[in-house]
Design a protein around this motif. Sequence first.
Motif, short mmCIF file in Angstrom:
data_model
loop_
_atom_site.label_atom_id
_atom_site.label_comp_id
_atom_site.label_asym_id
_atom_site.label_seq_id
_atom_site.Cartn_x
_atom_site.Cartn_y
_atom_site.Cartn_z
N GLN A 57 -3.66 0.13 -7.42
CA GLN A 57 -4.45 -0.32 -8.59
C GLN A 57 -3.77 -1.81 -9.05
N GLN A 87 -5.55 13.36 -10.61
CA GLN A 87 -4.57 14.10 -11.82
C GLN A 87 -5.29 15.10 -12.54
N CYS A 93 3.50 5.37 -9.10
CA CYS A 93 3.14 6.27 -7.62
C CYS A 93 2.23 5.26 -6.69
N LEU A 138 -0.73 5.17 -5.76
CA LEU A 138 -2.10 4.52 -6.09
C LEU A 138 -1.73 3.88 -7.08
N CYS A 139 -1.00 4.03 -8.19
CA CYS A 139 -0.81 3.12 -8.98
C CYS A 139 -0.43 1.70 -8.62
N SER A 162 -8.78 3.66 -9.21
CA SER A 162 -8.57 4.46 -10.61
C SER A 162 -9.17 5.47 -10.69
N PRO A 214 -4.36 6.12 -15.05
CA PRO A 214 -5.26 5.69 -14.41
C PRO A 214 -6.71 5.72 -15.04
N HIS A 267 -7.70 8.48 -8.49
CA HIS A 267 -6.55 8.70 -8.96
C HIS A 267 -6.74 9.60 -10.38
N CYS A 289 1.15 11.14 -7.03
CA CYS A 289 0.04 10.78 -7.78
C CYS A 289 -0.46 11.72 -8.75
N ASN A 290 -0.25 12.87 -8.73
CA ASN A 290 -0.85 13.95 -9.93
C ASN A 290 0.31 13.82 -11.09
#
Length: 138
Positions: free
Chosen positions: A42, A86, A36, A38-39, A79, A117, A82, A103-104
């Motif tokens: 990171q 989740q 996603c 946010l991944c 992280s 995360p 994120h 992102c969830n």
Amino acid sequence: MHKAKMSYHLYFAWVVSVIATLGSLYFSEIKGFIPCELCWYQRIFMYPLAILLGIASFYNDKSLKKYILPLSIMGGTISLYHYLVQKVPGFAAIKPCVQGVPCNVQYINWFGFVTIPFLALTAFTLISLLLVLMKKSE
């Protein structure tokens, strides 16, 4: 003139960053988990750490700490955010028109709390702690 003592903190921080980098590549390239947004952020902070910490540990260059530590702290902050997206209901903003993977999404959920995360947060935290504990050479 005596040779500077090798910093095991740098070496172990490098090992953690390499494991985290290889782990993220395993999840996306072998398991087929699509990262996603946010991944990706990171990864932007972790991948250079694997290279920079490798160079720093090879040359036992503790002066890179001032450049590496901020990268690790910023990556860890992403992280943590994120992970909260989740795991905490209602934490993330509602985005009705999202492109790609939300992102969830939890591709893994080991023991009810270990997600990707969380693994990244653990790696960033370990790297940061090892760098903080590293002493300057005399």
